[in-house]
Write an enzyme that holds these catalytic residues in place. Sequence first.
Site, PDB file in Angstrom:
ATOM      1  N   LYS A 194       0.847  -1.199   0.000  1.00  0.00           N
ATOM      2  CA  LYS A 194       0.000   0.000   0.000  1.00  0.00           C
ATOM      3  C   LYS A 194       0.885   1.254   0.000  1.00  0.00           C
ATOM      4  O   LYS A 194       2.078   1.174   0.328  1.00  0.00           O
ATOM      5  CB  LYS A 194      -0.908  -0.006   1.230  1.00  0.00           C
ATOM      6  N   ARG A 198     -10.636  -0.048  14.877  1.00  0.00           N
ATOM      7  CA  ARG A 198     -10.601   0.710  13.616  1.00  0.00           C
ATOM      8  C   ARG A 198     -11.764   0.254  12.735  1.00  0.00           C
ATOM      9  O   ARG A 198     -12.800   0.897  12.703  1.00  0.00           O
ATOM     10  CB  ARG A 198      -9.241   0.490  12.941  1.00  0.00           C
ATOM     11  N   HIS A 216      -6.312  -7.469  13.101  1.00  0.00           N
ATOM     12  CA  HIS A 216      -5.103  -6.647  13.103  1.00  0.00           C
ATOM     13  C   HIS A 216      -4.764  -6.248  14.532  1.00  0.00           C
ATOM     14  O   HIS A 216      -5.635  -5.815  15.283  1.00  0.00           O
ATOM     15  CB  HIS A 216      -5.344  -5.400  12.235  1.00  0.00           C
ATOM     16  N   ARG A 276       1.062 -10.808   7.043  1.00  0.00           N
ATOM     17  CA  ARG A 276       1.013  -9.611   6.197  1.00  0.00           C
ATOM     18  C   ARG A 276       2.234  -8.744   6.506  1.00  0.00           C
ATOM     19  O   ARG A 276       2.278  -8.084   7.532  1.00  0.00           O
ATOM     20  CB  ARG A 276      -0.278  -8.825   6.477  1.00  0.00           C
ATOM     21  N   TYR A 286      14.864  31.664   5.125  1.00  0.00           N
ATOM     22  CA  TYR A 286      13.723  32.441   5.613  1.00  0.00           C
ATOM     23  C   TYR A 286      13.829  32.698   7.112  1.00  0.00           C
ATOM     24  O   TYR A 286      14.212  31.820   7.881  1.00  0.00           O
ATOM     25  CB  TYR A 286      12.427  31.678   5.375  1.00  0.00           C
ATOM     26  N   CYS A 303      13.392  25.058   2.965  1.00  0.00           N
ATOM     27  CA  CYS A 303      12.453  25.727   2.061  1.00  0.00           C
ATOM     28  C   CYS A 303      11.647  24.674   1.288  1.00  0.00           C
ATOM     29  O   CYS A 303      11.816  23.479   1.490  1.00  0.00           O
ATOM     30  CB  CYS A 303      13.197  26.614   1.071  1.00  0.00           C
ATOM     31  N   MET A 304      10.777  25.124   0.389  1.00  0.00           N
ATOM     32  CA  MET A 304       9.943  24.183  -0.351  1.00  0.00           C
ATOM     33  C   MET A 304      10.790  23.267  -1.255  1.00  0.00           C
ATOM     34  O   MET A 304      10.514  22.073  -1.362  1.00  0.00           O
ATOM     35  CB  MET A 304       8.913  24.935  -1.201  1.00  0.00           C
ATOM     36  N   ASP A 305      11.837  23.821  -1.869  1.00  0.00           N
ATOM     37  CA  ASP A 305      12.601  23.048  -2.855  1.00  0.00           C
ATOM     38  C   ASP A 305      14.077  22.936  -2.542  1.00  0.00           C
ATOM     39  O   ASP A 305      14.811  22.287  -3.280  1.00  0.00           O
ATOM     40  CB  ASP A 305      12.478  23.718  -4.240  1.00  0.00           C
TER      41      ASP A 305
END
Length: 390
Positions: free
Chosen positions: A40, A138, A168, A224, A270, A317-319
């Site tokens: 998953k 759950r 589970h 699993r 920043y 930062c973002m990038d």
Amino acid sequence: MDRHHFYRDTWAEINLDKISRNVKSFKKHLPDQKIMAVVKANGYGHGAYQTAVEALASGAELLAVAILDEALALRKQGISEPILVMNRIRPEYVSLAAENEISVTVFQKEWLDEASDFLKETEKSLKIHIKLDTGMGRVGITEATELYDISLLINNSSKCEIEGVFTHFATADEWESPLFEEQRKRFIKQIDLLEKWGITPKYFHSANSAAALRKVEGPFNLVRLGISMYGLSPSAEMKEKLPFPLEEAFSLHSQLVHIKKLSPGDTVSYGATYAAKEEEWVGTLPIGYADGWQRRLSPGAEVLIRGERVPIIGRICMDQCMVRLPYKMEVGEKATLIGTQNDQTIEMDEIASLANTINYEIPCLISSRVPRVFVKKGRISENMNVILNF
Ligand SMILES: *Cc1c(COP(=O)(O)O)cnc(C)c1O
């Protein structure tokens, strides 16, 4: 490095040989259990398809995903082995599941009633795993009467069959957990009831990685495997008591794209939260929080360059983010954010701890903007670049 299918200077490397060895170790550890490889969330960020293929070639016989879309994607890519969707799918999609031979999870009688109508749309029979809630809180059946109703309805239907029954654990990764033992006992009680009612599915399963590592006792024939297949320990407690070594398959790399010398008082990023105390060499790495390299990792996280640990400084930062270098280095120099250089290793657990979370979350959050490079038999076998659809 083969740059065929991506053009940026940041990538994750997935070592499929390690995944293969982890699966084989489990096969030796639990020779009587079938292995269901849990892929998953894009294989916990490792690449669902590539991980699935490798796990199946190494001894796993079934696959599990969380949502129907993930199962359909694997079918589209040509995987024909059994796949279980562990979460609830909408009843209107059962014929789609049946036609693609995708097994589904059931734990509501109303769902089954609705699904029966939709199954009239197809000739195919639907394979079902009944989910019991023995203490996870759950999803799952909690009442024996409901289990009776659901299991007999399925058993008497010509359009669906019970392939498995499962539960589970909530605390399998804690060594001394009364709930773990309680859940195990409750599940066995339910299995006994099913037997009494004449219901004998192919699979009874309860174990996630933690339970499989510690060997849960009972009439179970399938485990699993998620996190441990990727070489990560389900908890710090389990890490100290592993029955065999796990090999971390995921590593994260970047390259210096800029170098500069700061003078005392010069600030970085920043908010100008970092100021140089003396003359300092600083490098820039083209990875940021949009890549899943979380902002909260600085200050604290280090990266490896030339086998040395260097700190990330200032805000991520973002990038991009910045590192303080011990001396002048060159543009193009490789930086390892997770993984090994020479005798130094930054483990997933180190990053998880800095981010105040568990190791599971870290590779899941490394975004699709970061291309995955797959290593097989010691060589690069494939690249995955979601942005460019490779
Ligand atoms: C994700 C998941 C697993 C795998 O758990 P790991 O701890 O990663 O081994 C097993 N079973 C269910 C129901 C899950 O949702």
